[in-house]
Design a protein around this motif. Structure first.
Motif, short mmCIF file in Angstrom:
data_model
loop_
_atom_site.label_atom_id
_atom_site.label_comp_id
_atom_site.label_asym_id
_atom_site.label_seq_id
_atom_site.Cartn_x
_atom_site.Cartn_y
_atom_site.Cartn_z
N LEU A 104 -85.01 7.86 -133.34
CA LEU A 104 -85.72 6.85 -132.58
C LEU A 104 -84.69 6.01 -131.82
N ALA A 105 -84.94 5.78 -130.53
CA ALA A 105 -84.04 4.97 -129.71
C ALA A 105 -84.87 4.05 -128.83
N GLY A 106 -84.33 2.88 -128.58
CA GLY A 106 -85.06 1.96 -127.73
C GLY A 106 -84.27 0.72 -127.41
N LYS A 107 -84.99 -0.26 -126.87
CA LYS A 107 -84.37 -1.51 -126.49
C LYS A 107 -85.36 -2.65 -126.68
N PHE A 108 -84.83 -3.87 -126.73
CA PHE A 108 -85.69 -5.02 -126.94
C PHE A 108 -85.03 -6.28 -126.38
N TRP A 109 -85.87 -7.27 -126.14
CA TRP A 109 -85.43 -8.61 -125.75
C TRP A 109 -86.50 -9.58 -126.22
N TYR A 110 -86.11 -10.81 -126.48
CA TYR A 110 -87.10 -11.83 -126.80
C TYR A 110 -86.47 -13.22 -126.81
N ASP A 111 -87.35 -14.22 -126.72
CA ASP A 111 -86.99 -15.62 -126.89
C ASP A 111 -87.62 -16.07 -128.20
N ALA A 112 -86.84 -16.73 -129.05
CA ALA A 112 -87.33 -17.18 -130.34
C ALA A 112 -87.05 -18.67 -130.49
N VAL A 113 -87.94 -19.37 -131.18
CA VAL A 113 -87.85 -20.82 -131.33
C VAL A 113 -87.88 -21.17 -132.83
N ASN A 114 -87.18 -22.26 -133.19
CA ASN A 114 -87.22 -22.70 -134.59
C ASN A 114 -88.10 -23.94 -134.71
N ALA A 115 -88.15 -24.54 -135.88
CA ALA A 115 -89.02 -25.69 -136.14
C ALA A 115 -88.60 -26.92 -135.33
N GLU A 116 -87.34 -26.99 -134.90
CA GLU A 116 -86.86 -28.12 -134.09
C GLU A 116 -86.97 -27.84 -132.59
N ASN A 117 -87.68 -26.79 -132.22
CA ASN A 117 -87.87 -26.37 -130.83
C ASN A 117 -86.58 -25.97 -130.13
N GLU A 118 -85.58 -25.52 -130.88
CA GLU A 118 -84.38 -24.93 -130.30
C GLU A 118 -84.69 -23.47 -130.03
N VAL A 119 -84.21 -22.96 -128.91
CA VAL A 119 -84.53 -21.60 -128.48
C VAL A 119 -83.28 -20.73 -128.51
N ARG A 120 -83.44 -19.50 -128.98
CA ARG A 120 -82.39 -18.48 -128.92
C ARG A 120 -82.91 -17.34 -128.05
N GLU A 121 -82.11 -16.94 -127.09
CA GLU A 121 -82.46 -15.82 -126.21
C GLU A 121 -81.73 -14.58 -126.69
N ILE A 122 -82.47 -13.60 -127.12
CA ILE A 122 -81.92 -12.32 -127.54
C ILE A 122 -82.12 -11.36 -126.37
N ARG A 123 -81.03 -10.81 -125.86
CA ARG A 123 -81.09 -9.97 -124.67
C ARG A 123 -80.36 -8.65 -124.91
N ASN A 124 -80.81 -7.63 -124.19
CA ASN A 124 -80.15 -6.31 -124.17
C ASN A 124 -79.98 -5.71 -125.56
N GLY A 125 -80.96 -5.91 -126.44
CA GLY A 125 -80.92 -5.28 -127.75
C GLY A 125 -81.16 -3.79 -127.61
N GLU A 126 -80.39 -2.99 -128.31
CA GLU A 126 -80.53 -1.54 -128.26
C GLU A 126 -80.38 -0.95 -129.65
N PHE A 127 -81.04 0.18 -129.86
CA PHE A 127 -80.89 0.91 -131.12
C PHE A 127 -81.04 2.40 -130.84
N ASP A 128 -80.37 3.20 -131.63
CA ASP A 128 -80.42 4.66 -131.57
C ASP A 128 -80.10 5.11 -132.98
N LEU A 129 -81.09 5.60 -133.71
CA LEU A 129 -80.90 5.83 -135.14
C LEU A 129 -81.76 6.97 -135.68
N LYS A 130 -81.39 7.41 -136.86
CA LYS A 130 -82.19 8.38 -137.61
C LYS A 130 -82.93 7.63 -138.70
N TYR A 131 -84.17 8.04 -138.95
CA TYR A 131 -84.95 7.38 -140.00
C TYR A 131 -85.42 8.38 -141.04
#
Length: 131
Positions: A104-131
């Motif tokens: 399985l191979a793919g990619k991902f991105w997202y914006d995530a927020v914590n309880a204090e409304n601080e945001v982390r931007e996750i960009r260009n996530g990739e994976f290529d793996l056997k399961y």
């Protein structure tokens, strides 16, 4: 900052954790990268996608929204958790799936927020793996 899964927590945990589970009649695919950040802090980037079964379906070309149902997370020291929700979203795409070879191979991105409304931007996530 580029994060590559490279931290192994002993005993037995991996720097990259991938799996499929069925729980209470629902199916979940999960992906988690462990690494170290500033001051040797544990950083975990994770994705949980709901209603996905890699054993029964060819997933090549599928795109899943990350929000409050299927989620993207970013955790610092297992205490400060950031997560997608209805306002902070992302995408998880499977670009290649070989069911016979269990690859399985793919990619991902997202914006995530914590309880204090601080945001982390996750960009260009990739994976290529056997399961």
């Amino acid at each position: 900052v580029e994060l590559v899964p490279r931290l192994t927590i002993s005993p037995g945990a991996n720097s990259l954790d991938f799996g499929y589970e069925s729980y209470n009649g629902e199916e979940y695919l999960y992906l988690k990268f462990n690494n170290r950040g500033p001051e040797n802090s544990l950083l975990v980037v994770g994705v949980v996608v709901k209603n996905v079964n890699p054993f029964e379906n060819n997933l090549t070309g599928t795109l899943y929204d990350l929000n409050n149902d299927s989620t993207g997370t970013y955790t610092i020291m297992l205490l400060d958790e950031f997560s997608t929700n209805l306002d902070y979203i992302g995408e998880f795409e499977i670009v290649y799936h070989n069911q016979q070879e269990r690859i399985l191979a793919g990619k991902f991105w997202y914006d995530a927020v914590n309880a204090e409304n601080e945001v982390r931007e996750i960009r260009n996530g990739e994976f290529d793996l056997k399961y």
